[in-house]
Design a protein around this motif. Structure first.
Motif, PDB file in Angstrom:
ATOM      1  N   GLY A 167       0.817  -1.212   0.000  1.00  0.00           N
ATOM      2  CA  GLY A 167       0.000   0.000   0.000  1.00  0.00           C
ATOM      3  C   GLY A 167       0.847   1.256   0.000  1.00  0.00           C
ATOM      4  N   LEU A 168       1.902   1.261   0.816  1.00  0.00           N
ATOM      5  CA  LEU A 168       2.809   2.416   0.846  1.00  0.00           C
ATOM      6  C   LEU A 168       3.485   2.614  -0.508  1.00  0.00           C
ATOM      7  CD1 LEU A 168       4.540   1.973   4.339  1.00  0.00           C
ATOM      8  CD2 LEU A 168       2.689   3.532   3.742  1.00  0.00           C
ATOM      9  N   ASN A 169       3.848   1.507  -1.161  1.00  0.00           N
ATOM     10  CA  ASN A 169       4.489   1.599  -2.479  1.00  0.00           C
ATOM     11  C   ASN A 169       3.543   2.199  -3.516  1.00  0.00           C
ATOM     12  OD1 ASN A 169       6.897   0.524  -1.557  1.00  0.00           O
ATOM     13  ND2 ASN A 169       6.346  -1.590  -2.081  1.00  0.00           N
ATOM     14  N   TYR A 170       2.261   1.828  -3.436  1.00  0.00           N
ATOM     15  CA  TYR A 170       1.275   2.410  -4.355  1.00  0.00           C
ATOM     16  C   TYR A 170       1.163   3.921  -4.139  1.00  0.00           C
ATOM     17  CZ  TYR A 170      -0.516  -2.145  -5.908  1.00  0.00           C
ATOM     18  OH  TYR A 170      -0.653  -3.386  -6.472  1.00  0.00           O
ATOM     19  N   LEU A 171       1.198   4.339  -2.883  1.00  0.00           N
ATOM     20  CA  LEU A 171       1.121   5.772  -2.588  1.00  0.00           C
ATOM     21  C   LEU A 171       2.349   6.503  -3.134  1.00  0.00           C
ATOM     22  CD1 LEU A 171      -0.256   5.499   1.053  1.00  0.00           C
ATOM     23  CD2 LEU A 171      -1.446   6.565  -0.867  1.00  0.00           C
ATOM     24  N   GLN A 172       3.520   5.884  -2.991  1.00  0.00           N
ATOM     25  CA  GLN A 172       4.740   6.479  -3.549  1.00  0.00           C
ATOM     26  C   GLN A 172       4.655   6.546  -5.072  1.00  0.00           C
ATOM     27  OE1 GLN A 172       7.048   7.960  -2.026  1.00  0.00           O
ATOM     28  NE2 GLN A 172       7.212   7.153   0.061  1.00  0.00           N
ATOM     29  N   LYS A 173       4.073   5.514  -5.676  1.00  0.00           N
ATOM     30  CA  LYS A 173       3.904   5.489  -7.132  1.00  0.00           C
ATOM     31  C   LYS A 173       3.004   6.636  -7.584  1.00  0.00           C
ATOM     32  CE  LYS A 173       3.881   3.390 -11.271  1.00  0.00           C
ATOM     33  NZ  LYS A 173       5.084   3.235 -12.116  1.00  0.00           N
ATOM     34  N   ALA A 174       1.945   6.914  -6.811  1.00  0.00           N
ATOM     35  CA  ALA A 174       1.043   8.023  -7.138  1.00  0.00           C
ATOM     36  C   ALA A 174       1.806   9.339  -7.166  1.00  0.00           C
ATOM     37  CB  ALA A 174      -0.092   8.089  -6.120  1.00  0.00           C
ATOM     38  N   ILE A 175       2.727   9.513  -6.217  1.00  0.00           N
ATOM     39  CA  ILE A 175       3.521  10.746  -6.159  1.00  0.00           C
ATOM     40  C   ILE A 175       4.506  10.814  -7.322  1.00  0.00           C
ATOM     41  CG2 ILE A 175       5.293  11.939  -4.807  1.00  0.00           C
ATOM     42  CD1 ILE A 175       3.801  10.953  -2.287  1.00  0.00           C
ATOM     43  N   GLN A 176       5.069   9.668  -7.712  1.00  0.00           N
ATOM     44  CA  GLN A 176       5.973   9.650  -8.869  1.00  0.00           C
ATOM     45  C   GLN A 176       5.235  10.062 -10.141  1.00  0.00           C
ATOM     46  OE1 GLN A 176       7.708   5.744  -9.105  1.00  0.00           O
ATOM     47  NE2 GLN A 176       8.669   5.897  -7.073  1.00  0.00           N
ATOM     48  N   ILE A 177       4.003   9.586 -10.279  1.00  0.00           N
ATOM     49  CA  ILE A 177       3.205   9.918 -11.467  1.00  0.00           C
ATOM     50  C   ILE A 177       2.810  11.385 -11.459  1.00  0.00           C
ATOM     51  CG2 ILE A 177       1.002   9.479 -12.647  1.00  0.00           C
ATOM     52  CD1 ILE A 177       1.195   6.600 -11.462  1.00  0.00           C
ATOM     53  N   ASN A 178       2.378  11.854 -10.284  1.00  0.00           N
ATOM     54  CA  ASN A 178       1.933  13.245 -10.161  1.00  0.00           C
ATOM     55  C   ASN A 178       2.534  13.847  -8.894  1.00  0.00           C
ATOM     56  OD1 ASN A 178       0.659  15.702 -10.190  1.00  0.00           O
ATOM     57  ND2 ASN A 178      -1.399  14.906  -9.788  1.00  0.00           N
ATOM     58  N   PRO A 179       3.690  14.482  -9.008  1.00  0.00           N
ATOM     59  CA  PRO A 179       4.366  15.053  -7.829  1.00  0.00           C
ATOM     60  C   PRO A 179       3.564  16.156  -7.138  1.00  0.00           C
ATOM     61  CG  PRO A 179       5.857  14.911  -9.707  1.00  0.00           C
ATOM     62  CD  PRO A 179       4.482  14.650 -10.233  1.00  0.00           C
ATOM     63  N   GLU A 180       2.459  16.591  -7.760  1.00  0.00           N
ATOM     64  CA  GLU A 180       1.629  17.632  -7.150  1.00  0.00           C
ATOM     65  C   GLU A 180       0.345  17.057  -6.552  1.00  0.00           C
ATOM     66  OE1 GLU A 180       0.984  20.796  -9.883  1.00  0.00           O
ATOM     67  OE2 GLU A 180       3.116  21.295 -10.044  1.00  0.00           O
ATOM     68  N   ASP A 181       0.351  15.760  -6.295  1.00  0.00           N
ATOM     69  CA  ASP A 181      -0.813  15.104  -5.689  1.00  0.00           C
ATOM     70  C   ASP A 181      -0.761  15.295  -4.172  1.00  0.00           C
ATOM     71  OD1 ASP A 181      -2.836  13.463  -4.784  1.00  0.00           O
ATOM     72  OD2 ASP A 181      -2.400  11.837  -6.180  1.00  0.00           O
ATOM     73  N   ALA A 182      -1.376  16.374  -3.701  1.00  0.00           N
ATOM     74  CA  ALA A 182      -1.343  16.704  -2.268  1.00  0.00           C
ATOM     75  C   ALA A 182      -2.008  15.621  -1.427  1.00  0.00           C
ATOM     76  CB  ALA A 182      -2.028  18.050  -2.030  1.00  0.00           C
ATOM     77  N   ASP A 183      -3.064  15.012  -1.961  1.00  0.00           N
ATOM     78  CA  ASP A 183      -3.770  13.977  -1.201  1.00  0.00           C
ATOM     79  C   ASP A 183      -2.877  12.773  -0.927  1.00  0.00           C
ATOM     80  OD1 ASP A 183      -6.204  15.303  -0.912  1.00  0.00           O
ATOM     81  OD2 ASP A 183      -6.889  14.675  -2.883  1.00  0.00           O
ATOM     82  N   ALA A 184      -2.051  12.391  -1.913  1.00  0.00           N
ATOM     83  CA  ALA A 184      -1.161  11.237  -1.720  1.00  0.00           C
ATOM     84  C   ALA A 184      -0.153  11.525  -0.611  1.00  0.00           C
ATOM     85  CB  ALA A 184      -0.445  10.904  -3.025  1.00  0.00           C
ATOM     86  N   PHE A 185       0.420  12.733  -0.613  1.00  0.00           N
ATOM     87  CA  PHE A 185       1.350  13.115   0.461  1.00  0.00           C
ATOM     88  C   PHE A 185       0.638  13.093   1.822  1.00  0.00           C
ATOM     89  CE2 PHE A 185       3.910  15.095  -2.973  1.00  0.00           C
ATOM     90  CZ  PHE A 185       5.158  14.599  -2.624  1.00  0.00           C
ATOM     91  N   ALA A 186      -0.604  13.612   1.852  1.00  0.00           N
ATOM     92  CA  ALA A 186      -1.349  13.674   3.117  1.00  0.00           C
ATOM     93  C   ALA A 186      -1.662  12.269   3.641  1.00  0.00           C
ATOM     94  CB  ALA A 186      -2.638  14.467   2.927  1.00  0.00           C
ATOM     95  N   ILE A 187      -2.033  11.357   2.731  1.00  0.00           N
ATOM     96  CA  ILE A 187      -2.332   9.981   3.155  1.00  0.00           C
ATOM     97  C   ILE A 187      -1.074   9.313   3.702  1.00  0.00           C
ATOM     98  CG2 ILE A 187      -3.033   7.691   2.362  1.00  0.00           C
ATOM     99  CD1 ILE A 187      -4.866   9.135   0.332  1.00  0.00           C
ATOM    100  N   LEU A 188       0.051   9.528   3.046  1.00  0.00           N
ATOM    101  CA  LEU A 188       1.309   8.971   3.552  1.00  0.00           C
ATOM    102  C   LEU A 188       1.635   9.532   4.936  1.00  0.00           C
ATOM    103  CD1 LEU A 188       3.536   8.788   0.360  1.00  0.00           C
ATOM    104  CD2 LEU A 188       3.134   6.919   1.975  1.00  0.00           C
ATOM    105  N   GLY A 189       1.332  10.809   5.134  1.00  0.00           N
ATOM    106  CA  GLY A 189       1.516  11.392   6.462  1.00  0.00           C
ATOM    107  C   GLY A 189       0.687  10.659   7.498  1.00  0.00           C
ATOM    108  N   GLY A 190      -0.568  10.366   7.131  1.00  0.00           N
ATOM    109  CA  GLY A 190      -1.448   9.645   8.044  1.00  0.00           C
ATOM    110  C   GLY A 190      -0.976   8.236   8.335  1.00  0.00           C
ATOM    111  N   ARG A 191      -0.353   7.596   7.328  1.00  0.00           N
ATOM    112  CA  ARG A 191       0.132   6.226   7.526  1.00  0.00           C
ATOM    113  C   ARG A 191       1.330   6.175   8.480  1.00  0.00           C
ATOM    114  NH1 ARG A 191      -3.993   5.861   5.314  1.00  0.00           N
ATOM    115  NH2 ARG A 191      -4.416   5.693   7.520  1.00  0.00           N
TER     116      ARG A 191
END
Length: 695
Positions: A167-191
């Motif tokens: 799951g963490l890897n998928y979130l990192q992948k989302a950021i690689q695809i779109n480095p401006e995905d604030a939600d992905a960064f926020a979810i990783l913060g929550g994790r």
């Protein structure tokens, strides 16, 4: 739009191919040019009409998706959720665009997540990865696919390191695809929160930098910095951005988006600005609209990151106590007083300085909140007389909440000897216990802090009582802004509240607040329900509120009598009365006379007829030909929902017990299988209907 009008992708392609073939054939035939133009226009119009239908359908789909965007429909009726899933799946099949298909899949997954069905959420999104569909997606859609799949994986796999890591890897992948995905960064913060707060802070900070008005990461950045540095300085550092976050959250609330989190964030942000009144206001809205206990616990856990500087953040202690009490009453409502969580809540409240000052309360509890300073003498005497009659045989505990001294005069004027009366009153510079007519009176100094202590103390006493949750109620009588706070708290805890009609002061101010309308009707709840009721200044209405079971559903509260009438004999074959007091027989006779009008109306079984009689309504139908009439007596005009349920109920009665009822009617005796009728009521109206039986 009618489902039959909507084409599938295959149907659309076939029409297109047939149209092109027809166009070619007719165009090259030896016909006049004018005729060729007519044919061409007809085919073009046909294509245009179907394209318009298809576009309208997809527009409706994405309008629905927009409503799901912030997840505010996640807490509704499961039946409605599955209907939405079916509709979205149907639109998925019709969709021409791969990006649209994935967006629909994401919304289906979100609905499942709202039911905490993480496995289905994951399965739907993993299929897109297995089919390699994601390679063709737009960047923002592709990033969202990986982000939400990562979120669901980490939610499901808390006990599995391997799956959680996926799951963490998928979130990192989302950021690689779109480095401006604030939600992905926020979810990783929550994790990472509470596991590695420094890493969590880094992710939240990145999310906030991408959107300075994004309240969720901003709140977490501030509280994590306070926890890590053990200083209050972060509040000052981010103060100028708090207003931006507040504005955005208010805009979201106006659209019913991201509830209850938007309310919780506003409560937190106003607390950081030292505005304790607005802080409590929004926290209480969040508690009111929280669908489950975990939303309350999650917010409390974040707030407790700042306990290291609690004395420097005005109101934090009281907010934490408010949340602990709310969790306690949530558990009491669910009859979970013997659980480990229940004991933890009580122990933590004791650590905050709350102790039982009274013998353990039993029986019914009624809190009177307000004051009488604005009452004229004649109105006051009428109120005292009505309260005296209403509580004449009340065998329970009466608590006058955080009131002015004049309430002592009010309540001591009508207290019967059977009432255990506890008054929490203000009086400057005096703290004492004293006995008045055998009733316990506690006096405390004036001030907001002391008001909150008084309010929380009596709720702590009630929380520890043996009284069943449904036997705890509050009556509002005028008062001041502190009493408005008491009304908010009662509603947030789920305690029934009734306000005396035409009261001034706090009650009149409370009634004009659009966020606290007496019937809550929002997109994020499955159906409207009463937050409170307004009762007349009459002994009967006050007594009825105190003694009867409180019904939150306005539709169920509308029901007064259900009657099955033997048409030939004109006698009842079955009846049940849903009101506390027996209805006036003259009124019932008037209803029955009005029902006789049906004898002159040609009816077909299954067509529910509604008749208005004065301020009352009758709803019903014939069954078994014209042998029996099924009649509902209502207080008010029925809603569409209630009409539909009554119609379904009548149909179900005829299907399941129609033959039995006819046999009883032929012998002119009353039907005696009450439990079967009760079962059908429950299946059609839901479990709350049972509160109307044996009131």
């Amino acid at each position: 739009m009618d489902e039959k009008e909507i084409m599938s992708y295959e149907e659309f392609n076939k029409i297109l191919e047939d149209s092109v073939k027809e166009l070619k054939k007719r165009y090259y035939e030896d016909t006049e040019k004018a005729e060729r133009n007519i044919v061409f226009e007809k085919i073009k119009n046909r294509l245009y009409e179907n394209l318009t239908l298809f576009k309208d359908n997809m527009d409706n789909t994405f309008k629905k998706i927009k409503e799901y965007e912030y997840g505010f429909t996640l807490y509704g009726d499961p039946y409605q959720k599955y209907q939405e899933i079916d509709n979205l799946k149907s639109n998925y099949v019709r969709s021409l665009d791969i990006n649209s298909k994935i967006v629909i899949s994401l919304e289906i997954a979100k609905i499942y997540s709202g039911m905490e069905d993480w496995k289905n959420s994951i399965a739907i999104l993993e299929k897109a990865l297995q089919d390699n569909i994601h390679e063709e997606l737009r960047i923002e859609v592709k990033a969202r696919l990986f982000r939400e799949l990562g979120f669901y994986k980490t939610k499901l796999s808390l006990d599995s390191f391997l799956e959680y890591n996926h799951g963490l890897n998928y979130l990192q992948k989302a950021i690689q695809i779109n480095p401006e995905d604030a939600d992905a960064f926020a979810i990783l913060g929550g994790r990472w929160k509470y596991i590695d707060n420094k890493k969590a802070h880094e992710y939240y900070l990145e999310a906030w930098k991408l959107d300075r008005s994004y309240a969720y990461p901003l709140v977490n950045v501030i509280f994590l910095e306070i926890a890590l540095k053990k200083k209050i300085k972060p509040i000052k550092r981010y103060k100028k951005y708090i207003d931006l976050a507040i504005q955005k959250r208010k805009e979201q609330i106006n659209k019913s988006e991201d509830i209850p989190w938007a309310f919780y964030d506003l409560g937190t942000l106003y607390m950081l600005l030292n505005n304790i009144e607005l802080s409590f206001y929004y926290f209480l809205l969040g508690l009111r609209d929280s669908p489950d206990i975990w939303t309350i616990e999650t917010t409390l856990k974040t707030l407790e990151l700042a306990t290291v500087v609690q004395e420097e953040i005005y109101g934090l202690k009281y907010v934490r106590v408010l949340f602990l009490l709310s969790i306690g009453f949530f558990l009491k409502k669910l009859e979970m007083e013997n659980t480990k969580k229940w004991k933890e809540v009580k122990d933590r409240l004791t650590e905050e300085g709350f102790n039982l000052n009274l013998p353990r309360l039993e029986n019914s509890i009624v809190i009177t909140a307000g004051g009488i300073s604005t009452y004229d003498s004649s109105k006051l005497q009428e109120l005292i007389a009505n309260l005296n009659k209403a509580f004449n045989k009340f065998n329970g505990v009466l608590i006058s909440g955080c009131n002015n001294d004049d309430v002592e005069r009010l309540i001591s004027g009508f207290c019967a000897t059977s009432i255990n009366y506890i008054a929490y009153l203000f009086e400057p510079q005096r703290v004492e216990f004293r006995q008045i007519l055998g009733k316990i009176v506690r006096k405390k100094p004036v001030g907001l802090d002391h008001c909150l202590e008084i309010i929380f103390q009596y709720w702590f006493e009630i929380l520890n009582s043996t009284t069943e949750f449904n036997d705890i109620k509050m009556i509002g009588i005028e008062g001041n802004y502190i009493n408005i706070l008491e009304y908010y708290i009662a509603i947030a805890f789920g305690v029934p509240l009734s306000l005396i009609e035409n009261s001034q002061g706090a009650v009149s101010e409370f009634l004009i607040d659009t966020f606290w309308k007496n019937i809550l009707d929002k997109k994020y709840i499955k159906k409207p329900y009463y937050l409170y009721k307004i009762i007349k200044n009459s002994d009967k209405e006050i007594k009825n509120f105190v003694e009867s079971k409180y019904i939150k559903d306005p539709d169920l509260d509308n029901l007064q009598i259900f009657l099955i009438q033997n048409v030939k004999a004109g006698t009842p074959t079955f009846n049940v009365q849903f009101v506390q007091e027996h209805m006036n027989m003259d009124l019932v006779s008037g209803f029955l006379n009005a029902v006789e009008i049906w004898g002159e109306i040609e009816l077909k079984s299954g067509e529910t007829i509604s008749l208005e009689f004065g301020e009352r309504y009758i709803l019903g139908d014939f069954i078994m030909g014209d042998t029996l009439k099924l009649i509902f007596f209502l207080k008010n005009k029925p809603s569409i929902w209630l009409k539909d349920r009554i119609s379904a109920f009548i149909t179900k009665v005829e299907e399941e017990i129609g033959t039995d009822l006819s046999q009883y009617a032929s012998k002119d005796i009353e039907y005696d299988n009450f439990e079967k009728i009760r079962e059908i009521f429950g299946n059609i109206f839901g479990s709350e209907i049972f509160r109307l039986f044996n009131p």
